[in-house]
Scaffold this motif. Structure first.
Motif, short mmCIF file in Angstrom:
data_model
loop_
_atom_site.label_atom_id
_atom_site.label_comp_id
_atom_site.label_asym_id
_atom_site.label_seq_id
_atom_site.Cartn_x
_atom_site.Cartn_y
_atom_site.Cartn_z
N PHE A 103 2.91 14.75 -3.65
CA PHE A 103 1.95 13.95 -4.40
C PHE A 103 2.60 13.19 -5.56
O PHE A 103 1.89 12.59 -6.37
N ILE A 104 3.93 13.20 -5.61
CA ILE A 104 4.60 12.30 -6.55
C ILE A 104 4.53 10.90 -5.94
O ILE A 104 5.08 10.66 -4.85
N THR A 179 -1.42 12.18 -10.95
CA THR A 179 -1.16 10.85 -10.37
C THR A 179 -2.25 9.87 -10.75
O THR A 179 -1.98 8.74 -11.18
N TYR A 180 -3.50 10.29 -10.60
CA TYR A 180 -4.59 9.35 -10.91
C TYR A 180 -4.79 9.18 -12.41
O TYR A 180 -5.28 8.13 -12.86
N ASN A 181 -4.39 10.17 -13.18
CA ASN A 181 -4.33 9.95 -14.63
C ASN A 181 -3.33 8.85 -14.94
O ASN A 181 -3.59 7.95 -15.75
N PHE A 302 2.06 -0.08 -10.37
CA PHE A 302 1.73 1.33 -10.15
C PHE A 302 2.99 2.19 -10.11
O PHE A 302 3.02 3.30 -10.66
N ARG A 303 4.02 1.67 -9.47
CA ARG A 303 5.27 2.42 -9.33
C ARG A 303 5.87 2.75 -10.69
O ARG A 303 6.49 3.81 -10.87
N GLU A 304 5.71 1.87 -11.65
CA GLU A 304 6.26 2.10 -12.98
C GLU A 304 5.63 3.32 -13.66
O GLU A 304 6.19 3.85 -14.63
N ARG A 305 4.47 3.77 -13.16
CA ARG A 305 3.81 4.93 -13.74
C ARG A 305 4.19 6.24 -13.06
O ARG A 305 3.77 7.31 -13.49
N ALA A 306 4.95 6.14 -11.97
CA ALA A 306 5.32 7.33 -11.21
C ALA A 306 6.21 8.31 -11.98
O ALA A 306 6.06 9.53 -11.82
#
Length: 338
Positions: A103-104, A179-181, A302-306
């Motif tokens: 889930f990463i 993840t959704y946070n 979105f990827r930048e928040r991973a």
């Protein structure tokens, strides 16, 4: 074959009279989280058929709702009521924190061929995960992918800002909530049995699942905007109660391993093109549905928040998680180089 009940006097007498070589058969109980004809059911039926064609044992398959929710199935497996269970790391994450690695976001590749090659060759999956599951009384037999995760919502979303104030249903999985946070949403844990009604009544604004599950579960009817974020694949695991498995004779253990391999091969063949087929069915049935495929530029936001999710994973899992993540990345790099 293993005899699980004490022999009666009559049965002992029958053995003495020349039936001492007769094989004993067991009925093994196997539960999964999906409906008839869905991916986990395809796997379970293939496993059942192999066992029954190659032994005197029988396998009773229980589908979603027949024995409770996912948490109930795991409790029944650990207690020995069930011999086998098919369950996503999304639900086992609380029990086995390192299983949350799936889930990463943006860790896994997105194309089917690379994903399948990764599952076949990964040392993390094939060598490290079995040890982690064994620590919790589970014999991990197979891990396999079901499909790319797709988000559905009450309106199209193309940027993290689109998730602001959105209540997105998540499995009871701390890292998925993280993840959704990170994406800017309000993660809302909810059992699967309450998802359709929650979307219908506005208790939740969206959810994520593979396309086939969105289609067969009718989620598009109450959550008609599909967003392809490319952030991950739904993964599941088939396992046995370890005490049960370890107590079997070697021929039955090998039978189970062979049956799980046959079921894996059959299931991987089944999922080829399944997402495209499911998408076409949704399009045919839903004139109000929209389909948003994020561009590389949009995905990058979105990827930048991973990384913050990866950091949370390491905090949750400690040294085990760090070692698993290192091997996971090495396995992915090796597949990508090929």
């Amino acid at each position: 074959m293993k005899v699980q009940k004490l022999l009666t006097t009559a049965s002992v007498g029958a053995l003495v009279l020349g039936m001492s070589t007769a094989a004993y058969s067991d009925n093994w109980r196997y539960a999964h989280e999906e409906y008839e004809g869905d991916v986990q059911d395809v796997f379970a039926v293939a496993f059942k058929e192999y066992v029954e064609e190659n032994s005197d044992h029988t396998v009773q398959v229980y589908r979603f709702g027949e024995l409770g929710e996912s948490d109930d199935l795991m409790e029944q497996t650990q207690s020995g009521i069930l011999q086998f269970v098919n369950q996503s790391p999304g639900f086992t994450g609380a029990l086995i924190p390192a299983a949350q690695i799936f889930f990463i976001p943006y860790l896994m590749p997105t194309d089917t061929e690379t994903v399948l090659e990764f599952f076949e060759e990964s040392k993390a999956i094939n060598e490290m995960f079995p040890e982690l599951y064994a620590e919790h009384g589970l014999e991990l037999l197979q891990m396999y992918p079901e499909g790319e995760m797709v988000v559905t919502a009450d309106e199209p979303i193309t940027a993290p800002s689109g998730f602001d104030n959105k209540k997105i249903r998540v499995m009871t999985n701390p890292l998925l909530a993280e993840t959704y946070n990170a994406f800017g949403a309000t993660p809302t844990p909810l059992p699967w049995g309450e998802v359709y009604g929650g979307l219908q009544t506005g208790i939740i604004d969206g959810q994520e699942n593979p396309l086939f599950w969105i289609q067969t579960g009718g989620l598009y009817e109450v959550s008609p905007h599909l967003i392809f974020t490319g952030h991950g694949w739904f993964t599941t695991a088939m396992m046995a109660n370890k005490d049960f498995f370890d107590g079997l004779p070697e021929e039955d253990q090998q039978l189970i391993r062979d049956a799980s391999e046959a079921a894996y091969d059959h299931t991987i063949e089944h999922i080829q093109g399944l997402a495209e087929e499911s998408l076409e069915k949704i399009k045919e049935d839903c004139s109000e549905c929209t389909f948003t495929r994020l561009t590389e530029e949009q995905i990058q936001a979105f990827r930048e928040r991973a990384p913050q999710v990866e950091e949370a994973f390491l905090e949750m899992t400690g040294e085990d998680g760090a070692a698993l993540l290192e091997q996971f990345k090495a396995d992915l790099e090796a597949v990508n180089e090929e």
